[in-house]
Design an enzyme around this catalytic site. Sequence first.
Site, PDB file in Angstrom:
ATOM      1  N   PRO A   1       0.844  -1.194   0.000  1.00 12.59           N
ATOM      2  CA  PRO A   1       0.000   0.000   0.000  1.00 12.59           C
ATOM      3  C   PRO A   1       0.884   1.251   0.000  1.00 12.59           C
ATOM      4  CG  PRO A   1       0.209  -0.841   2.227  1.00 12.59           C
ATOM      5  CD  PRO A   1       1.010  -1.771   1.336  1.00 12.59           C
ATOM      6  N   SER A   2       0.290   2.417  -0.174  1.00 14.37           N
ATOM      7  CA  SER A   2       1.063   3.650   0.010  1.00 14.37           C
ATOM      8  C   SER A   2       1.037   4.060   1.474  1.00 14.37           C
ATOM      9  CB  SER A   2       0.462   4.801  -0.800  1.00 14.37           C
ATOM     10  OG  SER A   2       0.566   4.542  -2.166  1.00 14.37           O
TER      11      SER A   2
ATOM     12  N   HIS B   1      -1.543   1.719   7.210  1.00 12.65           N
ATOM     13  CA  HIS B   1      -2.591   1.557   8.231  1.00 12.65           C
ATOM     14  C   HIS B   1      -3.648   0.761   7.485  1.00 12.65           C
ATOM     15  CE1 HIS B   1      -5.400   3.059  11.514  1.00 12.65           C
ATOM     16  NE2 HIS B   1      -6.176   2.398  10.665  1.00 12.65           N
ATOM     17  N   LEU B   2      -4.025  -0.413   8.009  1.00 12.73           N
ATOM     18  CA  LEU B   2      -4.838  -1.321   7.193  1.00 12.73           C
ATOM     19  C   LEU B   2      -6.132  -0.664   6.687  1.00 12.73           C
ATOM     20  CD1 LEU B   2      -4.547  -4.360   6.269  1.00 12.73           C
ATOM     21  CD2 LEU B   2      -6.534  -4.725   7.739  1.00 12.73           C
ATOM     22  N   HIS B   3      -6.351  -0.780   5.390  1.00 15.45           N
ATOM     23  CA  HIS B   3      -7.578  -0.277   4.780  1.00 15.45           C
ATOM     24  C   HIS B   3      -7.936  -1.166   3.593  1.00 15.45           C
ATOM     25  CE1 HIS B   3      -4.163   1.751   2.825  1.00 15.45           C
ATOM     26  NE2 HIS B   3      -4.868   1.609   1.717  1.00 15.45           N
ATOM     27  N   VAL B   4      -9.225  -1.183   3.285  1.00 14.32           N
ATOM     28  CA  VAL B   4      -9.728  -2.043   2.206  1.00 14.32           C
ATOM     29  C   VAL B   4     -10.391  -1.161   1.150  1.00 14.32           C
ATOM     30  CG1 VAL B   4     -11.363  -3.900   1.661  1.00 14.32           C
ATOM     31  CG2 VAL B   4     -10.101  -3.955   3.835  1.00 14.32           C
ATOM     32  N   HIS B   5     -10.115  -1.460  -0.114  1.00  8.17           N
ATOM     33  CA  HIS B   5     -10.676  -0.691  -1.227  1.00  8.17           C
ATOM     34  C   HIS B   5     -11.967  -1.353  -1.713  1.00  8.17           C
ATOM     35  CE1 HIS B   5      -6.706   1.398  -2.043  1.00  8.17           C
ATOM     36  NE2 HIS B   5      -6.332   0.397  -1.278  1.00  8.17           N
TER      37      HIS B   5
HETATM   38  P1  M7G Z   1      -3.149   2.704  -0.764  1.00  5.10           P
HETATM   39  O1  M7G Z   1      -3.342   1.307  -1.194  1.00  5.10           O
HETATM   40  O2  M7G Z   1      -2.431   2.900   0.555  1.00  5.10           O
HETATM   41  O3  M7G Z   1      -2.327   3.530  -1.805  1.00  5.10           O
HETATM   42  O4  M7G Z   1      -4.572   3.361  -0.710  1.00  5.10           O
HETATM   43  P2  M7G Z   1      -2.598   4.136  -3.240  1.00  5.10           P
HETATM   44  O5  M7G Z   1      -2.896   5.611  -2.993  1.00  5.10           O
HETATM   45  O6  M7G Z   1      -1.253   3.995  -3.922  1.00  5.10           O
HETATM   46  O7  M7G Z   1      -3.686   3.384  -3.873  1.00  5.10           O
HETATM   47  C1  M7G Z   1      -4.863   4.549  -0.070  1.00  5.10           C
HETATM   48  C2  M7G Z   1      -6.174   5.059  -0.621  1.00  5.10           C
HETATM   49  O8  M7G Z   1      -6.577   6.184   0.136  1.00  5.10           O
HETATM   50  C3  M7G Z   1      -6.055   5.525  -2.059  1.00  5.10           C
HETATM   51  O9  M7G Z   1      -7.075   4.952  -2.847  1.00  5.10           O
HETATM   52  C4  M7G Z   1      -6.142   7.050  -1.973  1.00  5.10           C
HETATM   53  O10 M7G Z   1      -6.782   7.621  -3.098  1.00  5.10           O
HETATM   54  C5  M7G Z   1      -6.963   7.249  -0.716  1.00  5.10           C
HETATM   55  N1  M7G Z   1      -6.652   8.489  -0.009  1.00  5.10           N
HETATM   56  C6  M7G Z   1      -5.427   9.041   0.169  1.00  5.10           C
HETATM   57  N2  M7G Z   1      -5.549  10.177   0.908  1.00  5.10           N
HETATM   58  C7  M7G Z   1      -4.417  11.019   1.302  1.00  5.10           C
HETATM   59  C8  M7G Z   1      -6.862  10.340   1.229  1.00  5.10           C
HETATM   60  C9  M7G Z   1      -7.578  11.316   1.988  1.00  5.10           C
HETATM   61  O11 M7G Z   1      -7.051  12.272   2.550  1.00  5.10           O
HETATM   62  N3  M7G Z   1      -8.921  11.104   2.097  1.00  5.10           N
HETATM   63  C10 M7G Z   1      -9.568  10.054   1.483  1.00  5.10           C
HETATM   64  N4  M7G Z   1     -10.875   9.954   1.636  1.00  5.10           N
HETATM   65  N5  M7G Z   1      -8.901   9.127   0.760  1.00  5.10           N
HETATM   66  C11 M7G Z   1      -7.562   9.268   0.635  1.00  5.10           C
END
Ligand code: M7G
Length: 330
Positions: A264-265, A268-272
């Site tokens: 991930p970027s 902190h665990l999150h699901v898309h």
């Molecule tokens: P990731 O898999 O960590 O990385 O997903 P990626 O950005 O390379 O996909 C993080 C997800 O959080 C991404 O889909 C981002 O578009 C989303 N995201 C990032 N930021 C900084 C924010 C934010 O401030 N608010 C919201 N709602 N989403 C965010």
Amino acid sequence: MADTTAKREPDTVETDELTQKVKRAKTDSKNGRGEVGDEFETDVLSGFQSSAVLSDSGREKTIFIRGKLADEDAVVILEKTPIREDTLAELFTGSRLKLEMKNDIYSTYRLQPPPHLNEIKTTVVCPATEKHVKKYQRQESFLVEETGEDYKTITLPYIQKQSFSVQWVLNILEKKAEADRIVFEDPDKDVGFVLLPDFKWDQKQVDDLYLIAITHQRNIKSLRDLTSDHLPLLQNIFQKGKEAILQRYNLPASKLRVYLHYQPSYYHLHVHFTKLGYEAPGCGVERAHLLADVIQNLQADPQYYKTRTLYFPLRADDGLLSKFKEAGRL
Ligand code: M7G
């Protein structure tokens, strides 16, 4: 942002009804950060001085620009949004047309719609770090093979020092930002999570629906930390996330792609949760792990993600790629 082709397939569910169900984001008055909403902050970008185009795509209608905003490094992302079916009548009656050419039965025009139907989705990252610049810069990628041991000796030490701040995630969990965008929350400290629109989604049409579920547990960095102990958490996110999306957007589970990124970027665990058929950035097999598969893998082997070799792409100038090279793993 990962390479993608933003193809959109027609919705099989009634688009009008769905569009109405999609709630528009409102200004988050509590954090005063001037987010999406009906109010205008006209001056925010007037002083932006662009220095380089990091990447652009005619097909996706996006451009990523690096520059300075009030002496701070900034990245600005502009994206033309899809044309919505529910705006067509106004588009046809309220626009000005300029004829470009006419030949037999063929004619082309330049259509100038009213300003509110001609918005550009704009994302500003400021102050932006060098890591943000790299994230948005078009670059060659390389597939890395990471064993469980590589994770411990190469990846973990690197991400402990180098990863993006997760302050925005904590702001969401603590209701300091985006509180009025929350679609669903389970407040339980072990299996609970917050579901809200990803900031890549403008929420105007469900064709490109994109939400993220962020866990209340704060100590799970990524897929690699998961064991069978986390099954109740993962099952809860899967079940309640799908239910909430059905209720709010009238989109059944059979229209959803639910997955985790590795790497991930943000650790902190999150699901898309994205709409099936919308090729969201990073939904390719080299980075996305379906939550349904993750659950099954952990049911079959509680230590699955501690021991398996995982594959993922890294950009040419990613510091983690250099670490893999230095260790002779590439
Ligand atoms: P990731 O898999 O960590 O990385 O997903 P990626 O950005 O390379 O996909 C993080 C997800 O959080 C991404 O889909 C981002 O578009 C989303 N995201 C990032 N930021 C900084 C924010 C934010 O401030 N608010 C919201 N709602 N989403 C965010």
